[in-house]
Design a protein around this motif. Structure first.
Motif, short mmCIF file in Angstrom:
data_model
loop_
_atom_site.label_atom_id
_atom_site.label_comp_id
_atom_site.label_asym_id
_atom_site.label_seq_id
_atom_site.Cartn_x
_atom_site.Cartn_y
_atom_site.Cartn_z
N MET A 1 0.97 -1.10 -0.05
CA MET A 1 0.14 0.02 -0.10
C MET A 1 0.89 1.23 0.04
O MET A 1 0.58 2.20 -0.51
N TYR A 2 2.12 1.28 0.73
CA TYR A 2 3.03 2.61 0.84
C TYR A 2 3.87 2.48 -0.53
O TYR A 2 4.33 1.62 -1.09
N ASN A 3 3.62 3.65 -1.24
CA ASN A 3 4.46 3.96 -2.27
C ASN A 3 5.90 3.92 -1.96
O ASN A 3 6.43 4.70 -1.27
N ASP A 4 6.71 3.03 -2.63
CA ASP A 4 8.05 2.85 -2.52
C ASP A 4 8.85 4.27 -3.30
O ASP A 4 10.07 4.27 -3.30
N ASN A 5 8.13 4.97 -4.05
CA ASN A 5 8.61 5.87 -4.59
C ASN A 5 8.77 7.22 -3.77
O ASN A 5 7.65 8.14 -3.70
N GLU A 6 10.14 7.53 -3.12
CA GLU A 6 9.72 8.47 -1.80
C GLU A 6 9.68 9.97 -2.58
O GLU A 6 9.32 10.61 -1.87
N LYS A 7 10.12 10.21 -3.64
CA LYS A 7 10.24 11.52 -4.12
C LYS A 7 8.57 11.74 -4.66
O LYS A 7 8.02 12.99 -4.09
N ILE A 8 7.80 10.82 -4.99
CA ILE A 8 6.26 10.95 -5.29
C ILE A 8 5.62 11.44 -4.08
O ILE A 8 4.95 12.25 -3.88
N ARG A 9 5.95 10.36 -2.99
CA ARG A 9 5.37 10.40 -1.56
C ARG A 9 5.41 11.59 -1.22
O ARG A 9 4.59 12.41 -0.58
N LYS A 10 6.80 12.14 -1.16
CA LYS A 10 6.94 13.59 -0.44
C LYS A 10 6.43 14.88 -1.34
O LYS A 10 6.02 15.77 -0.93
N LEU A 11 6.68 14.79 -2.63
CA LEU A 11 6.11 15.62 -3.62
C LEU A 11 4.49 15.94 -3.18
O LEU A 11 4.18 17.09 -3.31
N ILE A 12 3.70 15.00 -3.37
CA ILE A 12 2.44 14.97 -3.38
C ILE A 12 2.03 15.38 -1.84
O ILE A 12 1.11 16.37 -1.74
N ALA A 13 2.58 14.90 -0.84
CA ALA A 13 2.42 15.34 0.56
C ALA A 13 2.70 16.91 0.70
O ALA A 13 1.72 17.64 1.16
N GLY A 14 3.53 17.28 0.10
CA GLY A 14 4.15 18.87 0.09
C GLY A 14 3.03 19.59 -0.36
O GLY A 14 2.49 20.65 -0.02
N ASN A 15 2.70 19.07 -1.73
CA ASN A 15 1.59 19.69 -2.71
C ASN A 15 0.29 19.91 -1.70
O ASN A 15 -0.60 20.96 -1.79
N LEU A 16 -0.44 18.80 -1.28
CA LEU A 16 -1.39 18.93 -0.51
C LEU A 16 -1.52 19.56 0.63
O LEU A 16 -2.48 20.56 0.96
N LEU A 17 -0.34 19.77 1.25
CA LEU A 17 -0.33 20.78 2.43
C LEU A 17 -0.31 22.17 1.90
O LEU A 17 -0.92 23.05 2.54
N LYS A 18 0.43 22.45 0.90
CA LYS A 18 0.59 23.83 0.30
C LYS A 18 -0.61 24.37 -0.15
O LYS A 18 -1.13 25.86 0.31
N ILE A 19 -1.58 23.70 -0.72
CA ILE A 19 -2.85 23.99 -1.21
C ILE A 19 -3.89 24.11 -0.13
O ILE A 19 -5.20 24.41 -0.46
#
Length: 218
Positions: A1-19
Protein backbone atom coordinates in the motif's frame (compact mmCIF):
# COMPACT_ATOMS: atom_id res chain seq x y z
CA UNK A 1 0.00 0.00 0.00
CA UNK A 2 2.86 2.42 0.70
CA UNK A 3 4.44 3.99 -2.34
CA UNK A 4 8.09 2.96 -2.59
CA UNK A 5 8.78 6.03 -4.74
CA UNK A 6 9.87 8.40 -1.97
CA UNK A 7 10.11 11.36 -4.35
CA UNK A 8 6.43 11.06 -5.29
CA UNK A 9 5.35 10.43 -1.68
CA UNK A 10 7.00 13.63 -0.43
CA UNK A 11 6.11 15.71 -3.52
CA UNK A 12 2.39 14.97 -3.28
CA UNK A 13 2.38 15.33 0.52
CA UNK A 14 3.96 18.78 0.23
CA UNK A 15 1.56 19.80 -2.53
CA UNK A 16 -1.52 18.76 -0.55
CA UNK A 17 -0.32 20.74 2.45
CA UNK A 18 0.59 23.78 0.33
CA UNK A 19 -2.88 24.19 -1.16
CA UNK A 20 -4.75 23.29 2.03
CA UNK A 21 -6.09 20.01 0.67
CA UNK A 22 -4.87 18.43 3.90
CA UNK A 23 -5.59 20.17 7.18
CA UNK A 24 -3.81 19.06 10.36
CA UNK A 25 -5.43 20.36 13.54
CA UNK A 26 -4.49 18.24 16.57
CA UNK A 27 -5.45 21.16 18.83
CA UNK A 28 -8.86 21.70 17.19
CA UNK A 29 -10.07 18.30 15.92
CA UNK A 30 -12.57 17.94 13.12
CA UNK A 31 -15.72 15.90 13.79
CA UNK A 32 -16.57 13.16 11.31
CA UNK A 33 -20.16 12.25 10.44
CA UNK A 34 -19.72 9.21 12.70
CA UNK A 35 -18.96 11.51 15.63
CA UNK A 36 -15.29 10.53 15.81
CA UNK A 37 -12.88 13.37 16.47
CA UNK A 38 -10.09 13.64 13.89
CA UNK A 39 -6.92 15.76 13.76
CA UNK A 40 -6.82 15.48 9.96
CA UNK A 41 -9.13 16.44 7.12
CA UNK A 42 -8.36 15.74 3.47
CA UNK A 43 -10.11 17.34 0.48
CA UNK A 44 -8.30 16.25 -2.67
CA UNK A 45 -10.88 17.98 -4.86
CA UNK A 46 -8.83 21.13 -4.28
CA UNK A 47 -6.04 19.67 -6.42
CA UNK A 48 -8.26 20.15 -9.46
CA UNK A 49 -8.32 23.93 -8.96
CA UNK A 50 -4.55 24.23 -8.50
CA UNK A 51 -3.05 23.62 -11.98
CA UNK A 52 0.57 23.05 -10.91
CA UNK A 53 -0.45 20.60 -8.22
CA UNK A 54 -2.96 18.96 -10.56
CA UNK A 55 -0.19 18.28 -13.07
CA UNK A 56 1.97 16.65 -10.38
CA UNK A 57 -0.94 14.52 -9.15
CA UNK A 58 -2.10 13.31 -12.56
CA UNK A 59 1.39 12.61 -13.91
CA UNK A 60 2.21 10.75 -10.69
CA UNK A 61 -0.96 8.68 -11.06
CA UNK A 62 0.01 7.83 -14.64
CA UNK A 63 3.58 6.98 -13.62
CA UNK A 64 2.44 4.80 -10.73
CA UNK A 65 -0.09 2.92 -12.86
CA UNK A 66 2.51 2.30 -15.57
CA UNK A 67 4.98 0.99 -12.97
CA UNK A 68 2.66 -1.06 -10.77
CA UNK A 69 0.01 -2.14 -13.27
CA UNK A 70 1.67 -2.09 -16.71
CA UNK A 71 -1.03 -4.32 -18.22
CA UNK A 72 -3.81 -1.78 -17.53
CA UNK A 73 -6.24 -1.38 -20.44
CA UNK A 74 -8.83 0.95 -18.86
CA UNK A 75 -9.09 3.25 -15.84
CA UNK A 76 -12.26 3.48 -13.77
CA UNK A 77 -12.80 6.36 -11.35
CA UNK A 78 -14.94 6.13 -8.24
CA UNK A 79 -17.90 8.51 -8.23
CA UNK A 80 -17.59 11.28 -7.76
CA UNK A 81 -14.16 12.24 -6.41
CA UNK A 82 -12.15 9.82 -8.53
CA UNK A 83 -13.78 10.61 -11.89
CA UNK A 84 -11.73 13.66 -12.88
CA UNK A 85 -8.46 12.07 -11.81
CA UNK A 86 -9.20 8.89 -13.77
CA UNK A 87 -10.09 10.98 -16.83
CA UNK A 88 -6.93 13.09 -16.76
CA UNK A 89 -4.61 10.16 -15.98
CA UNK A 90 -6.24 8.10 -18.74
CA UNK A 91 -5.73 11.00 -21.17
CA UNK A 92 -2.03 11.15 -20.28
CA UNK A 93 -1.73 7.39 -20.76
CA UNK A 94 -3.83 7.22 -23.90
CA UNK A 95 -6.27 4.79 -22.26
CA UNK A 96 -10.08 4.64 -22.16
CA UNK A 97 -11.82 5.49 -18.89
CA UNK A 98 -15.15 5.28 -17.18
CA UNK A 99 -16.49 5.48 -13.66
CA UNK A 100 -18.35 3.49 -11.06
CA UNK A 101 -21.34 4.82 -9.15
CA UNK A 102 -22.03 3.87 -5.53
CA UNK A 103 -25.18 2.16 -6.81
CA UNK A 104 -27.16 1.64 -10.00
CA UNK A 105 -29.16 4.59 -11.35
CA UNK A 106 -32.90 4.48 -10.73
CA UNK A 107 -33.64 5.76 -14.25
CA UNK A 108 -32.48 5.38 -17.84
CA UNK A 109 -30.53 2.16 -18.35
CA UNK A 110 -29.94 1.77 -14.62
CA UNK A 111 -26.16 1.72 -15.05
CA UNK A 112 -23.76 1.53 -12.13
CA UNK A 113 -20.74 1.49 -14.41
CA UNK A 114 -20.48 4.27 -16.98
CA UNK A 115 -18.27 3.86 -20.04
CA UNK A 116 -17.54 0.83 -22.18
CA UNK A 117 -16.15 -2.14 -20.28
CA UNK A 118 -15.34 -5.38 -22.04
CA UNK A 119 -15.40 -8.74 -20.18
CA UNK A 120 -11.89 -9.62 -19.04
CA UNK A 121 -10.58 -6.10 -19.60
CA UNK A 122 -7.65 -5.30 -17.31
CA UNK A 123 -8.84 -2.46 -15.11
CA UNK A 124 -7.31 -0.09 -12.57
CA UNK A 125 -9.57 1.83 -10.19
CA UNK A 126 -8.65 5.45 -9.42
CA UNK A 127 -9.71 6.84 -6.03
CA UNK A 128 -8.91 10.15 -4.36
CA UNK A 129 -8.69 9.00 -0.73
CA UNK A 130 -8.67 5.66 1.09
CA UNK A 131 -9.71 5.56 4.73
CA UNK A 132 -11.75 2.48 5.66
CA UNK A 133 -11.72 1.19 2.08
CA UNK A 134 -15.49 0.92 1.71
CA UNK A 135 -15.97 2.85 -1.54
CA UNK A 136 -12.99 1.11 -3.18
CA UNK A 137 -14.27 -2.33 -2.29
CA UNK A 138 -17.77 -1.51 -3.57
CA UNK A 139 -16.33 -0.23 -6.86
CA UNK A 140 -14.06 -3.24 -7.31
CA UNK A 141 -16.91 -5.67 -6.54
CA UNK A 142 -19.17 -3.95 -9.10
CA UNK A 143 -16.45 -4.15 -11.74
CA UNK A 144 -15.68 -7.78 -10.97
CA UNK A 145 -19.37 -8.65 -11.22
CA UNK A 146 -19.40 -6.96 -14.65
CA UNK A 147 -16.56 -9.23 -15.77
CA UNK A 148 -13.58 -6.86 -15.41
CA UNK A 149 -10.16 -8.16 -14.45
CA UNK A 150 -9.38 -5.62 -11.71
CA UNK A 151 -5.62 -5.31 -11.36
CA UNK A 152 -5.79 -2.95 -8.40
CA UNK A 153 -6.56 0.49 -6.99
CA UNK A 154 -4.45 3.64 -7.07
CA UNK A 155 -5.36 6.58 -4.82
CA UNK A 156 -3.91 10.01 -4.18
CA UNK A 157 -3.82 9.68 -0.38
CA UNK A 158 -4.45 7.10 2.32
CA UNK A 159 -4.82 7.45 6.07
CA UNK A 160 -3.34 3.97 6.44
CA UNK A 161 -5.95 2.90 8.98
CA UNK A 162 -5.80 -0.72 10.10
CA UNK A 163 -9.48 -1.24 9.32
CA UNK A 164 -8.97 -0.12 5.72
CA UNK A 165 -5.82 -2.19 5.26
CA UNK A 166 -7.50 -5.31 6.64
CA UNK A 167 -10.66 -4.86 4.56
CA UNK A 168 -8.73 -4.38 1.33
CA UNK A 169 -6.67 -7.49 2.08
CA UNK A 170 -9.79 -9.53 2.82
CA UNK A 171 -11.27 -8.40 -0.51
CA UNK A 172 -8.04 -9.48 -2.26
CA UNK A 173 -7.41 -6.02 -3.66
CA UNK A 174 -3.92 -4.80 -4.48
CA UNK A 175 -3.63 -1.07 -3.92
CA UNK A 176 -1.19 1.79 -3.64
CA UNK A 177 -1.44 5.49 -2.79
CA UNK A 178 0.72 8.31 -4.12
CA UNK A 179 1.18 9.57 -0.58
CA UNK A 180 0.06 8.62 2.90
CA UNK A 181 -0.57 9.74 6.46
CA UNK A 182 3.04 9.20 7.56
CA UNK A 183 4.51 11.16 4.65
CA UNK A 184 2.09 14.04 5.23
CA UNK A 185 2.89 14.28 8.95
CA UNK A 186 6.64 14.10 8.31
CA UNK A 187 6.55 16.83 5.67
CA UNK A 188 4.20 18.93 7.83
CA UNK A 189 6.64 18.77 10.75
CA UNK A 190 9.61 19.57 8.49
CA UNK A 191 7.81 22.61 7.06
CA UNK A 192 6.53 23.88 10.40
CA UNK A 193 2.81 23.13 9.98
CA UNK A 194 2.90 21.03 13.15
CA UNK A 195 5.44 20.27 15.86
CA UNK A 196 7.43 17.05 16.00
CA UNK A 197 5.55 16.18 19.20
CA UNK A 198 2.24 16.37 17.33
CA UNK A 199 3.25 13.42 15.14
CA UNK A 200 2.80 11.00 18.06
CA UNK A 201 -0.71 12.31 18.65
CA UNK A 202 -1.59 12.10 14.99
CA UNK A 203 -0.33 8.52 14.71
CA UNK A 204 -2.21 7.55 17.87
CA UNK A 205 -5.40 8.66 16.10
CA UNK A 206 -4.44 6.79 12.94
CA UNK A 207 -3.78 3.59 14.88
CA UNK A 208 -7.14 3.70 16.71
CA UNK A 209 -9.61 6.43 15.64
CA UNK A 210 -12.15 5.35 18.27
CA UNK A 211 -9.71 6.10 21.11
CA UNK A 212 -9.78 9.84 21.70
CA UNK A 213 -7.14 9.89 24.43
CA UNK A 214 -4.74 11.57 21.98
CA UNK A 215 -6.80 14.78 22.11
CA UNK A 216 -5.59 15.85 25.55
CA UNK A 217 -2.17 14.26 25.21
CA UNK A 218 0.69 16.52 26.21
Amino acid sequence: MYNDNEKIRKLIAGNLLKIGAVFLRPEEPFTWASGIKSPIYCDNRLTLTAPEVRIDVEESLATTIREKFPEAEVLMGTATAGIAHAAIAAHIMGLPMGYVRSGAKDHGRGNQIEGRLEPGQKTVVVEDLISTGGSCIDAVNALREAGADVLGVVSIMTYGMKKGIDRMAEANIEWISLTDFDAVTEVAADQGYISADDIKRLKAFRDDPSDESWINKE
